[in-house]
Design an enzyme around this catalytic site. Structure first.
Site, PDB file in Angstrom:
ATOM      1  CG  ASP A 289      -1.997   1.018   1.169  1.00  0.00           C
ATOM      2  OD1 ASP A 289      -1.676   2.217   1.005  1.00  0.00           O
ATOM      3  OD2 ASP A 289      -3.188   0.650   1.280  1.00  0.00           O
TER       4      ASP A 289
ATOM      5  CB  CYS B   7      -5.189  -4.047   4.541  1.00  0.00           C
ATOM      6  SG  CYS B   7      -4.117  -4.912   3.356  1.00  0.00           S
TER       7      CYS B   7
ATOM      8  NE  ARG C 272      -3.869   4.087   1.659  1.00  0.00           N
ATOM      9  CZ  ARG C 272      -5.069   3.606   1.956  1.00  0.00           C
ATOM     10  NH1 ARG C 272      -6.046   4.440   2.246  1.00  0.00           N
ATOM     11  NH2 ARG C 272      -5.296   2.318   1.962  1.00  0.00           N
TER      12      ARG C 272
ATOM     13  CG  HIS D 248      -2.308  -1.045   5.989  1.00  0.00           C
ATOM     14  ND1 HIS D 248      -3.274  -0.313   5.353  1.00  0.00           N
ATOM     15  CD2 HIS D 248      -1.881  -1.974   5.086  1.00  0.00           C
ATOM     16  CE1 HIS D 248      -3.411  -0.764   4.116  1.00  0.00           C
ATOM     17  NE2 HIS D 248      -2.586  -1.767   3.927  1.00  0.00           N
TER      18      HIS D 248
HETATM   19 CO    CO Z   1      -2.700  -3.277   2.520  1.00  0.00          CO
END
Ligand code: CO
Length: 209
Positions: free
Chosen positions: A43, A100, A45, A97
């Site tokens: 990801d 997700c 972020r 996280h």
């Molecule tokens: Co993720």
């Protein structure tokens, strides 16, 4: 943002580092001695170094969709093997996280083609913790719990590896399970009770003498 901009950014980045330390890249090119292996989600972020305040050379990183360490995945297994046996990292972190996309996708009843076998690892985590997860009625809360349990199961997959068991005996190598909360920026230590887990699974997975 354009590709050209990325090269401009790179130039600015070089200048910034050289202003702070004229020998920065000279020293960086000599060797790496990271103390940490970080396994996280791809990801965009959830960065690795940035959210832990680490710099180049300080953390060995592996990222994939939903921070998985499947038992037969040569990619993640090779990263772990190299980090433990050659770089001699002191700590291994698996960091999931909340929010997700991989976890959410695995909970959809849809055929995602090539992604199916990868996401099936998450469905297996769900099956292992079916009772607990099914008892959570709110979807967001359930997915958040699945994120945590997925981290725990990936940590267990790491503990199954011979090199990890050996390094744990020899130099007390520790595996940590964390979650990153995108909405607050906080890293949360799940404080997984590995001693209890280890005792439970040792009889099945122990491969060191
Ligand atoms: Co993720």
């Amino acid at each position: 943002m354009t590709i050209e901009q990325l090269f401009k950014n790179n130039k600015a980045w070089i200048t910034e580092h050289l202003n702070n330390d004229p020998h920065f890249f000279e020293n960086l090119s000599k060797k790496q001695e990271p103390e940490f292996l970080y396994i996280g989600c791809s990801d965009s972020r959830v960065t690795a170094e940035e959210l832990m305040g680490l710099h180049p050379g300080e953390v060995f990183v592996h990222r994939n969709i939903a921070n998985l360490v499947p038992n037969t995945d040569l990619n993640s297994m090779s990263v772990i093997n190299y980090a433990v046996n050659h770089l001699k990292v002191k700590h291994i972190i698996v960091c999931g996280h909340y929010g997700c996309g991989g976890i959410a996708a695995a909970m959809q009843q849809s055929d995602l083609g090539l992604l199916n076998p990868w996401l099936r690892n998450i469905r297996d985590v769900y099956r292992l913790h079916f009772k607990e997860l099914e008892s959570i009625t709110d979807e967001t809360t359930r997915n958040r719990r699945l994120v945590e349990l997925n981290v725990q199961e990936q940590c267990i997959n790491i503990i199954k590896m011979a090199e990890i068991q050996q390094a744990n005996l020899e130099r007390n190598l520790v595996v940590y399970g964390w979650v990153f909360d995108l909405s607050t920026g906080k890293l949360i230590d799940l404080k997984i009770d590995f001693d209890t887990i280890l005792q439970k699974i040792t009889t099945v997975y122990k491969i060191t003498k």
